[in-house]
Design a protein around this motif. Sequence first.
Motif, mmCIF file in Angstrom:
data_model
loop_
_atom_site.group_PDB
_atom_site.id
_atom_site.type_symbol
_atom_site.label_atom_id
_atom_site.label_comp_id
_atom_site.label_asym_id
_atom_site.label_seq_id
_atom_site.Cartn_x
_atom_site.Cartn_y
_atom_site.Cartn_z
ATOM 1 N N SER A 98 0.824 -1.210 0.000
ATOM 2 C CA SER A 98 0.000 0.000 0.000
ATOM 3 C C SER A 98 0.860 1.262 0.000
ATOM 4 O O SER A 98 1.980 1.274 0.487
ATOM 5 C CB SER A 98 -0.931 -0.008 1.219
ATOM 6 O OG SER A 98 -0.181 0.035 2.417
ATOM 7 N N ASP A 123 -2.423 7.871 -0.524
ATOM 8 C CA ASP A 123 -3.304 8.322 -1.605
ATOM 9 C C ASP A 123 -2.594 9.327 -2.492
ATOM 10 O O ASP A 123 -1.963 10.270 -1.999
ATOM 11 C CB ASP A 123 -4.581 8.953 -1.036
ATOM 12 C CG ASP A 123 -5.487 7.937 -0.361
ATOM 13 O OD1 ASP A 123 -5.379 6.739 -0.678
ATOM 14 O OD2 ASP A 123 -6.300 8.358 0.490
ATOM 15 N N GLY A 124 -2.697 9.133 -3.791
ATOM 16 C CA GLY A 124 -2.130 10.057 -4.758
ATOM 17 C C GLY A 124 -0.629 9.933 -4.973
ATOM 18 O O GLY A 124 -0.068 10.609 -5.829
#
Length: 163
Positions: free
Chosen positions: A84, A87-88
């Motif tokens: 993971s 975000d972005g």
Amino acid sequence: MTPTPDPFRLLGLEPRFLVDPVTVRRRWRAESARLHPDLAGDDAGALATVALLNDAKETLLDDERRANALLTLVGGASKEADASLPDGFLMEIMDLRMAIESGDAEEVAEHRADAEVQRAGYVERVAALFESLGNPPAPDRLAEIRQTLNAWRYIERLLEQVE
């Protein structure tokens, strides 16, 4: 698959992100000397242990490798188990790579400097996260460390490619 030995235990050090490189080298030297053929004889096990000690030293002297080793030691996911990213982040990296590929030498040098600043920020962030981990470690904190380490690895790769 054989689990990787704990580099902290091998060198007799407390498992922490912040380590003193001089102490790591001193402990490595002492343990390696103890297993030297002049003292340990032709013991094949001693030779294998010296190889493990060498790897432990290299792991503990490398910020990223040490962080990954420590994270799995305290129960966090390995980089293979959790890929993971924030975000972005991937879009930012793709944009940065495109800018580097299309830029002149001066622009590339600026992007490299920015990436080095980002790397330093990841080192500081990971250090702070480990220091505030708690016992037992909170699963969300472990996940945050893994995600930060994954992003850090992208920056490392970028810097390697810019060289």
